[in-house]
Design a protein around this motif. Structure first.
Motif, PDB file in Angstrom:
ATOM      1  N   UNK A  15      36.250  44.543  31.095  1.00  9.49           N
ATOM      2  CA  UNK A  15      37.431  43.845  31.594  1.00  9.49           C
ATOM      3  C   UNK A  15      37.975  42.951  30.494  1.00  9.49           C
ATOM      4  N   UNK A  16      39.215  42.545  30.627  1.00 10.34           N
ATOM      5  CA  UNK A  16      39.880  41.765  29.597  1.00 10.34           C
ATOM      6  C   UNK A  16      40.499  40.503  30.181  1.00 10.34           C
ATOM      7  N   UNK A  17      40.125  39.354  29.626  1.00 10.80           N
ATOM      8  CA  UNK A  17      40.749  38.094  30.032  1.00 10.80           C
ATOM      9  C   UNK A  17      42.251  38.112  29.772  1.00 10.80           C
ATOM     10  N   UNK A  18      42.642  38.661  28.635  1.00 12.61           N
ATOM     11  CA  UNK A  18      44.058  38.655  28.267  1.00 12.61           C
ATOM     12  C   UNK A  18      44.887  39.470  29.257  1.00 12.61           C
ATOM     13  N   UNK A  19      44.341  40.587  29.718  1.00 14.28           N
ATOM     14  CA  UNK A  19      45.047  41.405  30.708  1.00 14.28           C
ATOM     15  C   UNK A  19      45.067  40.713  32.058  1.00 14.28           C
ATOM     16  N   UNK A  20      43.922  40.220  32.481  1.00 20.84           N
ATOM     17  CA  UNK A  20      43.811  39.589  33.796  1.00 20.84           C
ATOM     18  C   UNK A  20      44.710  38.364  33.922  1.00 20.84           C
ATOM     19  N   UNK A 164      34.615  34.706  38.508  1.00 13.70           N
ATOM     20  CA  UNK A 164      33.574  35.593  39.051  1.00 13.70           C
ATOM     21  C   UNK A 164      33.196  36.671  38.032  1.00 13.70           C
ATOM     22  N   UNK A 165      34.172  37.165  37.291  1.00 17.05           N
ATOM     23  CA  UNK A 165      33.863  38.117  36.225  1.00 17.05           C
ATOM     24  C   UNK A 165      33.000  37.471  35.146  1.00 17.05           C
ATOM     25  N   UNK A 166      33.335  36.231  34.779  1.00 17.58           N
ATOM     26  CA  UNK A 166      32.562  35.526  33.757  1.00 17.58           C
ATOM     27  C   UNK A 166      31.131  35.298  34.226  1.00 17.58           C
ATOM     28  N   UNK A 167      30.967  34.900  35.485  1.00 13.65           N
ATOM     29  CA  UNK A 167      29.623  34.693  36.024  1.00 13.65           C
ATOM     30  C   UNK A 167      28.829  35.994  36.031  1.00 13.65           C
ATOM     31  N   UNK A 168      29.502  37.093  36.362  1.00 17.75           N
ATOM     32  CA  UNK A 168      28.830  38.397  36.380  1.00 17.75           C
ATOM     33  C   UNK A 168      28.402  38.805  34.977  1.00 17.75           C
ATOM     34  N   UNK A 169      29.220  38.500  33.985  1.00 18.77           N
ATOM     35  CA  UNK A 169      28.845  38.766  32.590  1.00 18.77           C
ATOM     36  C   UNK A 169      27.609  37.973  32.195  1.00 18.77           C
ATOM     37  N   UNK A 170      27.609  36.689  32.525  1.00 18.79           N
ATOM     38  CA  UNK A 170      26.482  35.842  32.141  1.00 18.79           C
ATOM     39  C   UNK A 170      25.193  36.328  32.813  1.00 18.79           C
TER      40      UNK A 170
END
Length: 243
Positions: A15-20, A164-170
């Motif tokens: 996933x991409x922060x810039x896109x999201x 939530x994406x960041x938490x899932x990455x961590x």
């Protein structure tokens, strides 16, 4: 979307922060202005720490005394890509919330110099490095989860998805570090309790300070002593059958 890129089963998410966050703007923010201002230091700290993954990776690559496995290098590359994605997201969030141009943020963040002197003691070899990363990542997972209500309160749904994406990455980074510890370092698991105690004692000392190293960045009130102790227990519980 999650995917596995290696025979050892390292997990990552595409996933991409810039896109999201492409359409995120000041007008879309409906959260409490006092709350947002009160959290300025925390947002800024988290953003700096995510950027500092670059400092940590360069530090490891420049250490001529380290012998790092191919599995570890694959892990580090996936981890670094994720952390820089988080940095770009938090750069956009800070820019929108506090009216700072992203170019100015880049200039400031890149001007900081890391100092690994105080944490060299925890980065002796691949085993101790992996354990330090595991501790950092499980703590970051829990800290991001603490922030779910805050991000939800800001208004735009993209921010709720982002945290939530960041938490899932961590959580994936934590799981990947644990996987490598089990795969290659079981014989040293008797050292885990003592080393984890040293890490917690280091981060809870009165003179503890963060020096742009990515690791051991838990110097805001988001990271209570109870949270750090819980991270220690989580690792030991996960690896208990192998101790």
């Amino acid at each position: 979307m999650g995917y596995t890129k290696s025979p050892i089963g390292l997990k990552s998410y595409d996933w991409s922060s810039m896109t999201l966050l492409a359409d995120l703007n000041t007008k879309a923010i409906t959260g409490c202005k006092k709350t947002i201002e009160a959290r300025r230091e925390h947002f800024w700290h988290d953003m700096n720490s995510e950027f500092d993954s670059k400092h940590f990776l360069l530090y490891l690559m420049r250490r001529s005394d380290l012998t790092l496995s191919d599995d570890f290098l694959e892990f580090a590359c996936l981890w670094h890509l994720d952390e820089q994605n988080h940095y770009r997201g938090l750069r956009k969030i800070n820019s929108v919330l506090y009216g700072i141009p992203e170019s100015k943020i880049d200039e400031f963040v890149a001007s900081r110099q890391p100092d690994f002197t105080s944490i060299d003691q925890f980065l002796i070899d691949e085993f101790s490095i992996l354990l330090s990363i595991a501790f950092d990542e499980v703590t970051s997972t829990r800290a991001y989860r603490q922030d779910f209500p805050l991000f939800d309160s800001l208004g735009p749904r993209c921010l709720s998805v982002w945290v939530r994406n960041a938490a899932k990455d961590e959580a994936a980074h934590y799981g990947n570090a644990i996987r490598l510890l089990k795969l290659s370092h079981r014989r040293r698991f008797n050292e885990l309790p003592a080393l984890l105690d040293r890490i917690v004692n280091f981060e809870t000392a009165k003179d503890f300070a963060y020096h742009s190293t990515f690791l051991f960045d838990h110097d805001t009130d988001d990271f209570s002593q109870a949270l750090l102790a819980s991270s220690r227990c989580a690792i030991l519980d996960t690896l208990r059958s192998d101790l």
